[in-house]
Design a protein around this motif. Sequence first.
Motif, PDB file in Angstrom:
ATOM      1  N   GLN A   3       0.822  -1.204   0.000  1.00 41.05           N
ATOM      2  CA  GLN A   3       0.000   0.000   0.000  1.00 41.05           C
ATOM      3  C   GLN A   3       0.861   1.261   0.000  1.00 41.05           C
ATOM      4  N   ILE A   4       2.053   1.169   0.596  1.00 45.06           N
ATOM      5  CA  ILE A   4       2.954   2.324   0.580  1.00 45.06           C
ATOM      6  C   ILE A   4       3.333   2.683  -0.841  1.00 45.06           C
TER       7      ILE A   4
ATOM      8  N   GLY B  35       0.179   7.607  -5.980  1.00 43.67           N
ATOM      9  CA  GLY B  35      -0.867   8.621  -5.917  1.00 43.67           C
ATOM     10  C   GLY B  35      -0.417   9.926  -5.303  1.00 43.67           C
ATOM     11  N   ARG B  36       0.856   9.978  -4.891  1.00 46.88           N
ATOM     12  CA  ARG B  36       1.430  11.191  -4.292  1.00 46.88           C
ATOM     13  C   ARG B  36       0.602  11.691  -3.112  1.00 46.88           C
TER      14      ARG B  36
ATOM     15  N   THR C 167      -2.709   8.161   6.456  1.00 45.93           N
ATOM     16  CA  THR C 167      -2.791   9.377   5.653  1.00 45.93           C
ATOM     17  C   THR C 167      -3.673  10.368   6.401  1.00 45.93           C
ATOM     18  N   ALA C 168      -3.886  11.527   5.820  1.00 46.51           N
ATOM     19  CA  ALA C 168      -4.709  12.539   6.473  1.00 46.51           C
ATOM     20  C   ALA C 168      -6.156  12.087   6.628  1.00 46.51           C
TER      21      ALA C 168
ATOM     22  N   GLN D 162       8.144   9.143   1.407  1.00 46.90           N
ATOM     23  CA  GLN D 162       8.597  10.172   0.478  1.00 46.90           C
ATOM     24  C   GLN D 162       9.076   9.549  -0.825  1.00 46.90           C
ATOM     25  N   ALA D 163       8.842  10.277  -1.915  1.00 50.53           N
ATOM     26  CA  ALA D 163       9.231   9.792  -3.234  1.00 50.53           C
ATOM     27  C   ALA D 163      10.736   9.564  -3.330  1.00 50.53           C
ATOM     28  N   ALA D 164      11.515  10.349  -2.590  1.00 49.72           N
ATOM     29  CA  ALA D 164      12.968  10.199  -2.632  1.00 49.72           C
ATOM     30  C   ALA D 164      13.413   8.829  -2.123  1.00 49.72           C
TER      31      ALA D 164
END
Length: 316
Positions: free
Chosen positions: A7-8, A14-15, A41-42, A100-102
């Motif tokens: 899921q991560i 989906g950013r 998530t939020a 994070q995408a990084a």
Amino acid sequence: MLSVAAQIVATLDGRVPAIWVCISSARGSVPREAGAAMLVTADDASGTIGGGHLEYKAIEFARECIAARQTLATRRHFPLGPALGQCCGGAVELTFVPVQAADRADWQRLADTAERGGRFQWSLPLDSGGVAALDLAFTPWHVWVFGAGHVGRAIVQVLAALPCRVTWVDSREEPFPAALPAGVRLVATDDPAREAARIPAAADVLVLTHSHALDFDITLALLRRDDLGYVGVIGSGTKAATFRKRLAARGLSDNEIARMVSPIGQPAARSAAVTPAAQRWAASKHPGVIAVSVASELIARQQLLPRTHIPMRAEA
């Protein structure tokens, strides 16, 4: 069901800002073991670290991290006593890791390791200036279901709620429902018995197709392997006896044949320690009753298997 690790990766695609919450250490009586994790998530949360007030506070803090756009991992200690209104009496340390995408390559590596099994290591910088050395061992639980009839559908629905990877095989595409539970992989094939060679070692397998002949071919292929877990075949006692005679005629030994569990879904009916009423329910042919009973038998077997977890540790 989809693992939290999988899921991560979907969250990254989906950013969506998210925090991975992991029990990095646990002492005493606690609701979940070290290594249990959830994704917050939020607006949503998936997975669980045990529920109750601990999970509520973890989600609350994770959302504070999201709102603050935190980029470094952080740790928090939670005693499970009067302060949290939980009577477990133990304590857990939670590590909150921003998704994070990084770090995509590391998250993908985590997801891949969780899927295939093995050891995952990752050094994470902490907001305190130290480093959290993440060191986890994964033993994924694979269940293969052959057959998409009424019982197959009921079993897959129950299994989808469990922490296992479900592969659903049938020789016909039509029986598969249009809406599938998350994480269930479909295999539509003209030769289901051939799929036996593709099943991961130690996987549990259920055989419940529309055809006795097909059930036998699949069962024969399964029992010729010596590295699978539970091999269950639906049917009556008469069908099971017939299969055993035919398997012996095909050259299988008594020990190989004994690995076949049939009929399935009747563990209580096989025990003299239950009441007659319970035995009648255990012997029910209702798809839902069979599904729950089979799942219970698989869970009991999994709990007897050794599990290895190497908890996260913090380094200054």
